[in-house]
Design a protein around this motif. Structure first.
Motif, PDB file in Angstrom:
ATOM      1  N   VAL A  89       0.835  -1.200   0.000  1.00 20.49           N
ATOM      2  CA  VAL A  89       0.000   0.000   0.000  1.00 20.49           C
ATOM      3  C   VAL A  89       0.870   1.250   0.000  1.00 20.49           C
ATOM      4  O   VAL A  89       0.573   2.230  -0.711  1.00 20.49           O
ATOM      5  N   GLU A  90       1.949   1.242   0.775  1.00 23.04           N
ATOM      6  CA  GLU A  90       2.846   2.401   0.807  1.00 23.04           C
ATOM      7  C   GLU A  90       3.426   2.683  -0.575  1.00 23.04           C
ATOM      8  O   GLU A  90       3.585   3.837  -0.978  1.00 23.04           O
ATOM      9  N   GLN A  91       3.730   1.608  -1.309  1.00 27.65           N
ATOM     10  CA  GLN A  91       4.308   1.795  -2.639  1.00 27.65           C
ATOM     11  C   GLN A  91       3.315   2.411  -3.608  1.00 27.65           C
ATOM     12  O   GLN A  91       3.645   3.350  -4.328  1.00 27.65           O
ATOM     13  N   VAL A  92       2.095   1.891  -3.627  1.00 27.53           N
ATOM     14  CA  VAL A  92       1.085   2.444  -4.529  1.00 27.53           C
ATOM     15  C   VAL A  92       0.797   3.901  -4.157  1.00 27.53           C
ATOM     16  O   VAL A  92       0.667   4.773  -5.027  1.00 27.53           O
ATOM     17  N   ALA A  93       0.717   4.182  -2.867  1.00 31.80           N
ATOM     18  CA  ALA A  93       0.490   5.557  -2.422  1.00 31.80           C
ATOM     19  C   ALA A  93       1.651   6.463  -2.834  1.00 31.80           C
ATOM     20  O   ALA A  93       1.445   7.627  -3.213  1.00 31.80           O
ATOM     21  N   TYR A  94       2.863   5.935  -2.774  1.00 35.63           N
ATOM     22  CA  TYR A  94       4.043   6.709  -3.175  1.00 35.63           C
ATOM     23  C   TYR A  94       3.958   7.130  -4.643  1.00 35.63           C
ATOM     24  O   TYR A  94       4.240   8.282  -4.996  1.00 35.63           O
ATOM     25  N   PHE A  95       3.505   6.217  -5.514  1.00 37.21           N
ATOM     26  CA  PHE A  95       3.349   6.566  -6.921  1.00 37.21           C
ATOM     27  C   PHE A  95       2.269   7.633  -7.089  1.00 37.21           C
ATOM     28  O   PHE A  95       2.371   8.500  -7.966  1.00 37.21           O
ATOM     29  N   GLY A  96       1.230   7.594  -6.259  1.00 37.99           N
ATOM     30  CA  GLY A  96       0.221   8.645  -6.306  1.00 37.99           C
ATOM     31  C   GLY A  96       0.790   9.999  -5.914  1.00 37.99           C
ATOM     32  O   GLY A  96       0.488  11.017  -6.546  1.00 37.99           O
ATOM     33  N   GLN A  97       1.640  10.019  -4.877  1.00 36.86           N
ATOM     34  CA  GLN A  97       2.255  11.282  -4.458  1.00 36.86           C
ATOM     35  C   GLN A  97       3.199  11.823  -5.528  1.00 36.86           C
ATOM     36  O   GLN A  97       3.303  13.039  -5.726  1.00 36.86           O
ATOM     37  N   LEU A  98       3.887  10.914  -6.246  1.00 37.54           N
ATOM     38  CA  LEU A  98       4.740  11.370  -7.344  1.00 37.54           C
ATOM     39  C   LEU A  98       3.931  12.074  -8.418  1.00 37.54           C
ATOM     40  O   LEU A  98       4.453  12.928  -9.141  1.00 37.54           O
ATOM     41  N   GLY A 100       1.445  14.001  -7.723  1.00 42.37           N
ATOM     42  CA  GLY A 100       0.903  15.243  -7.160  1.00 42.37           C
ATOM     43  C   GLY A 100      -0.230  15.070  -6.177  1.00 42.37           C
ATOM     44  O   GLY A 100      -0.822  16.068  -5.743  1.00 42.37           O
ATOM     45  N   MET A 101      -0.554  13.837  -5.782  1.00 45.77           N
ATOM     46  CA  MET A 101      -1.643  13.626  -4.836  1.00 45.77           C
ATOM     47  C   MET A 101      -1.180  13.931  -3.414  1.00 45.77           C
ATOM     48  O   MET A 101      -0.047  13.613  -3.030  1.00 45.77           O
ATOM     49  N   PRO A 102      -2.057  14.522  -2.591  1.00 42.38           N
ATOM     50  CA  PRO A 102      -1.747  14.642  -1.163  1.00 42.38           C
ATOM     51  C   PRO A 102      -1.570  13.262  -0.535  1.00 42.38           C
ATOM     52  O   PRO A 102      -2.178  12.282  -0.984  1.00 42.38           O
ATOM     53  N   ALA A 105      -4.820  11.370   0.549  1.00 37.70           N
ATOM     54  CA  ALA A 105      -5.634  10.945  -0.589  1.00 37.70           C
ATOM     55  C   ALA A 105      -4.965   9.791  -1.328  1.00 37.70           C
ATOM     56  O   ALA A 105      -5.639   8.843  -1.769  1.00 37.70           O
ATOM     57  N   ALA A 106      -3.642   9.836  -1.458  1.00 33.36           N
ATOM     58  CA  ALA A 106      -2.916   8.761  -2.130  1.00 33.36           C
ATOM     59  C   ALA A 106      -3.033   7.459  -1.350  1.00 33.36           C
ATOM     60  O   ALA A 106      -3.226   6.381  -1.925  1.00 33.36           O
ATOM     61  N   ALA A 107      -2.931   7.541  -0.014  1.00 36.69           N
ATOM     62  CA  ALA A 107      -3.036   6.339   0.811  1.00 36.69           C
ATOM     63  C   ALA A 107      -4.432   5.731   0.718  1.00 36.69           C
ATOM     64  O   ALA A 107      -4.583   4.504   0.613  1.00 36.69           O
ATOM     65  N   ALA A 143      -0.460   2.362 -11.589  1.00 38.28           N
ATOM     66  CA  ALA A 143      -0.783   3.168 -12.774  1.00 38.28           C
ATOM     67  C   ALA A 143      -2.127   3.871 -12.638  1.00 38.28           C
ATOM     68  O   ALA A 143      -2.364   4.897 -13.280  1.00 38.28           O
ATOM     69  N   LEU A 144      -3.013   3.332 -11.784  1.00 39.44           N
ATOM     70  CA  LEU A 144      -4.372   3.863 -11.659  1.00 39.44           C
ATOM     71  C   LEU A 144      -4.559   4.811 -10.487  1.00 39.44           C
ATOM     72  O   LEU A 144      -5.580   5.508 -10.419  1.00 39.44           O
ATOM     73  N   VAL A 145      -3.621   4.845  -9.568  1.00 42.27           N
ATOM     74  CA  VAL A 145      -3.867   5.477  -8.273  1.00 42.27           C
ATOM     75  C   VAL A 145      -4.239   6.955  -8.380  1.00 42.27           C
ATOM     76  O   VAL A 145      -5.030   7.469  -7.583  1.00 42.27           O
TER      77      VAL A 145
END
Length: 298
Positions: A89-98, A100-102, A105-107, A143-145
């Motif tokens: 989950v941390e990894q997928v959230a990290y890609f979301g933050q890359l 531009g997601m807060p 919200a990414a988590a 890719a979807l996050v």
């Protein structure tokens, strides 16, 4: 939405792309198929800005595709680009933050996607603890996050079992229904046939076919009839301009050349015996693909 026009790319004396053009509209799923080395991954990498084309253009929403535009894309490379020791989950959230997601919200999006993708893992598992199929699901989640407007996926179904294929197909269909444009490459032609609105076939760096399955079938070089007649198989021997391609008992597959040959075949079949089935044969995407691959290059 996405317009790729006249891309060329060469590596020394090797031509990777020779004038590749294709497009993607909102809510459209396009299958990009071809042999290994045909130019699929190169085209996708140029669209994502990972490679520079020698010439040609990539445009998005009627303007040049910039880094800000690509931030609205979701990309899944054929090679897994995950960090093996990070928690899932941390990894997928990290890609979301890359993208531009807060962080919060990414988590939340990562948790939702991992559940939606049916990733079989514990809450503290890292990527390297997963099977290859579950890693593939995590890669799609990454890719979807950020809720992209365009998805560019290179062999997304690779390594998945039938249940995993169905799960991923369901996720992509939902995204398409929400207006996301999806371009994916695959060697699994039955999946492309099942899922895609349009198919683009590339060979040796050139697009050799582009259209819906219906349009590709209507322009096929070979027209075939399926005829089941309760009669001696020799009834087809006297037909002019008709060749028997295959036979399974009383069912004959006949290749016809003349536009009105179907009427000649039907009349002969009625004369020979009881006609139990008569109609044009619908070729599969695999057959259309082989035909496109066999046509002499211009």
């Amino acid at each position: 939405m996405l317009s790729i026009t006249d891309l060329t790319k060469a590596y020394g004396t090797t031509t990777a792309l020779a004038g590749v053009s294709l497009s993607l509209s909102p809510g459209e799923m396009v299958g990009f198929v071809g042999a290994n080395g045909a130019g699929k991954s190169t085209t996708m990498r140029i669209a994502m800005g990972l490679l520079a084309a020698d010439s040609g253009s990539v445009r998005w929403n009627d303007g040049p595709l910039t880094a800000a535009g690509r931030a609205r894309f979701g990309y899944m490379p054929e090679e897994r680009g995950l960090y093996p020791k990070m928690r899932i989950v941390e990894q997928v959230a990290y890609f979301g933050q890359l993208r531009g997601m807060p962080a919060a919200a990414a988590a939340a999006a990562a948790e939702r996607l991992i559940k939606q993708m049916d990733v079989l893992a514990g809450p503290r598992d890292n990527v390297q603890a997963l099977s290859l199929g579950n890693q593939q699901r995590v890669q799609l989640a990454a890719a979807l996050v950020h809720d992209p407007e365009v998805l560019i996926l290179d062999e997304p179904f690779s390594g998945l079992d039938p249940v995993g294929v169905d799960t991923m197909a369901d996720v992509l269909n939902r995204r398409r229904a929400d207006g996301t444009g999806v371009l994916f490459s695959s060697h699994q032609l039955e999946l492309v046939e099942r899922l895609c609105d349009r198919v683009v076939i590339i060979r040796n760096g050139r697009i050799v076919a582009d259209g819906t399955l219906e349009s590709l079938r209507s322009h096929g070089a070979r027209r075939e009839l399926e005829v089941r007649v309760d009669a001696d198989p020799s009834w087809t021997a006297a037909l002019d301009g008709v060749r028997e391609v295959s036979r399974d008992g009383t069912l004959a597959v006949l290749a016809v050349d003349a536009p009105d040959a179907d009427q000649q075949v039907l009349a002969a079949a009625i004369k020979a015996g009881r006609v139990e089935h008569f109609g044009w044969r619908t070729p599969s995407l695999s057959e259309l693909y082989r035909e496109a691959m066999s046509v002499d290059a211009a």
